[in-house]
Design an enzyme around this catalytic site. Structure first.
Site, PDB file in Angstrom:
ATOM      1  N   TYR A 157       1.031  -0.867  -0.168  1.00 36.16           N
ATOM      2  CA  TYR A 157      -0.141  -0.460   0.212  1.00 36.16           C
ATOM      3  C   TYR A 157       0.984   1.460  -0.005  1.00 36.16           C
ATOM      4  CZ  TYR A 157      -3.879  -2.994   1.228  1.00 36.16           C
ATOM      5  OH  TYR A 157      -5.548  -4.279   1.508  1.00 36.16           O
ATOM      6  N   LYS A 181       3.374 -15.152   2.303  1.00 37.65           N
ATOM      7  CA  LYS A 181       2.978 -16.194   0.425  1.00 37.65           C
ATOM      8  C   LYS A 181       4.204 -16.480   0.623  1.00 37.65           C
ATOM      9  CE  LYS A 181       0.776 -17.693  -2.465  1.00 37.65           C
ATOM     10  NZ  LYS A 181      -0.270 -18.776  -2.722  1.00 37.65           N
ATOM     11  N   ASP A 223      -3.847 -18.102   1.330  1.00 32.26           N
ATOM     12  CA  ASP A 223      -4.889 -18.793   0.736  1.00 32.26           C
ATOM     13  C   ASP A 223      -5.643 -19.561   1.448  1.00 32.26           C
ATOM     14  OD1 ASP A 223      -1.843 -19.492   0.136  1.00 32.26           O
ATOM     15  OD2 ASP A 223      -1.984 -20.509  -1.125  1.00 32.26           O
ATOM     16  N   ASP A 245      -5.409  -6.756   5.942  1.00 37.64           N
ATOM     17  CA  ASP A 245      -6.783  -6.183   5.504  1.00 37.64           C
ATOM     18  C   ASP A 245      -7.674  -6.424   4.820  1.00 37.64           C
ATOM     19  OD1 ASP A 245      -8.874  -3.879   4.953  1.00 37.64           O
ATOM     20  OD2 ASP A 245      -7.070  -3.535   2.526  1.00 37.64           O
ATOM     21  N   ASP A 254     -11.258  -8.762   7.721  1.00 41.52           N
ATOM     22  CA  ASP A 254     -12.868  -8.470   7.278  1.00 41.52           C
ATOM     23  C   ASP A 254     -13.050 -10.430   7.067  1.00 41.52           C
ATOM     24  OD1 ASP A 254     -12.142  -5.435   6.218  1.00 41.52           O
ATOM     25  OD2 ASP A 254     -13.219  -5.740   4.797  1.00 41.52           O
TER      26      ASP A 254
END
Ligand code: NAD
Length: 361
Positions: free
Chosen positions: A142, A193, A225, A249, A253
């Site tokens: 980001y 990852k 994942d 992020d 959620d």
């Protein structure tokens, strides 16, 4: 008398509606704890853009810098979706986090007993769930450079962002996760990852090394994942999830929905000056102005503020108990409504928690 200053940034959409309820709570805590709270309100997001042409006006940033803590509602909305990226309401969040050095975002996903059946998952999967996502907040993709959209020689366009983490950025967020795990069940799951992204390969190496200083904390690693899948398969296997900005992020959620509604979950951004406290949801333009918004995430964010910024953990406990008690009485906003529940609007829910708090402390 101990004094604390709070910069209150209501923002857009349901932001001002839920912040109004948090203000009721702050007033009660002020008198019960015999402290003085100096609340200063500033515009942010779309409201900041309308007032000054920028989503994070100088006056707002100065106010946030001077305060002991920041309480934020939510920003954004369709009205500002077509303006330049650099002026979008959401940019204010990145500015606040990076200017205040708030590199650690703590997002608890804890289920209240009364809401176990509000989850879309089976009762036995989520009952008594209590996990904490520790998300790195001021680095990663980001913020990484280079970033942008370029036109190539053939006239077509190319978009690009860069995933960057330095060793010190990884160590300081790992420290937050390990220390917080020591006060919980003592387990950290670091999510990356590493099989595809070199940067998160470095993340895994550094976290593994860092863990040697915390023999009382059990560390495991998981690919993002797999973690996304495990969160819905068997979420109670987790205690603290430590992860990067973008993975955190998304995963937080996902974790929020395990508890029934995004309207229930508070968050704390800490690490630098003061701290910023906000519900994890957005400005919910679809329900703004209807008295439908669930204010409980914002009220619980006030609890996190007292715990992490003012070292008044008992206030957090009071708020959790007050919220639990209102839910046990059967009151529900629309987002957590179930059969037999008593429907309450935003204002009424705020009043109910305030009344419980008055009696509790
Ligand atoms: P959202 O969180 O605003 O809403 C998603 C869904 O959840 C909507 O159906 C909404 O009605 C519901 N919801 C959210 N909060 C609720 C609450 N307290 N009570 C009841 N229902 C609630 O996410 P979105 O729709 O993707 O985004 C809307 C705007 O908010 C966008 O402009 C987005 O950029 C912005 N946003 C801001 C933040 C923030 O300020 N921290 C976070 C996420 C999104």
């Amino acid at each position: 008398m101990q004094e604390y200053s709070i910069a209150v940034l209501p923002g857009d959409g349901i932001g001002p509606e839920v912040i109004k309820q948090a203000n009721k709570i702050l007033k009660i805590l002020e008198s019960k704890l015999e402290i003085k709270l100096n609340l200063n309100e500033f515009p942010v997001g779309g409201a900041g853009y309308e007032a000054t042409g920028h989503p994070l006006p100088d006056e707002t940033m100065d106010g946030a810098r001077k305060a002991d803590a920041v309480l934020l509602g939510a920003v954004g909305g369709p009205k500002w979706e077509s303006i330049d990226f650099s002026l979008r309401p959401e940019r204010a969040l990145l500015g606040l986090r990076s200017n205040l050095g708030l590199f650690a975002n703590l997002r608890p996903a804890k289920i209240f007993d009364a809401l176990t059946d509000a989850s879309t998952l089976k009762r036995e999967v989520v009952e008594k769930l209590d996990i904490l996502v520790v998300r790195e907040l001021t680095g990663g993709i980001y913020f990484g450079k280079p970033r942008g959209v370029e036109t190539l020689e053939d006239g077509s366009r190319k978009g690009f962002n860069t995933l960057v983490y330095t060793e010190s950025e990884i160590k300081r967020i790992a420290k937050v996760a390990f220390e917080v795990a020591q006060k919980r069940q003592g387990r950290v799951c670091s999510v990356d990852k590493a099989n595809v992204l070199e940067c998160t390969g470095l993340w895994r190496e550094i976290v593994t090394d860092f863990a040697k200083d915390y023999p009382d904390v059990a560390l495991e690693h998981m690919y993002v994942d797999n973690c996304a899948m495990q969160l819905v398969r068997n979420p109670k296997q987790f205690d603290v999830i430590l992860t990067t900005n973008m993975f955190g992020d998304i995963l937080s959620d996902e974790a929020s929905m395990l508890t029934g509604s995004i309207g229930m979950l508070p968050s704390a951004s800490v690490g630098g000056k003061g701290g910023m406290f906000e519900p994890i949801h957005g400005s919910a333009p679809d329900i703004a102005g209807k008295d439908w918004a669930n204010p409980l995430a914002t009220i619980l964010s006030v609890g996190m503020m007292f715990k992490y910024s003012f070292d008044l953990e008992k206030a957090n406990g009071w708020l959790e108990t007050a919220v639990e008690s209102v839910l046990n009485d059967g009151y529900r906003t629309k987002d957590i409504m179930s059969e037999g529940g008593k429907e309450a609007g935003t204002e009424q829910m705020g009043d109910l928690v305030a009344a419980k708090l008055e009696k509790l402390c």
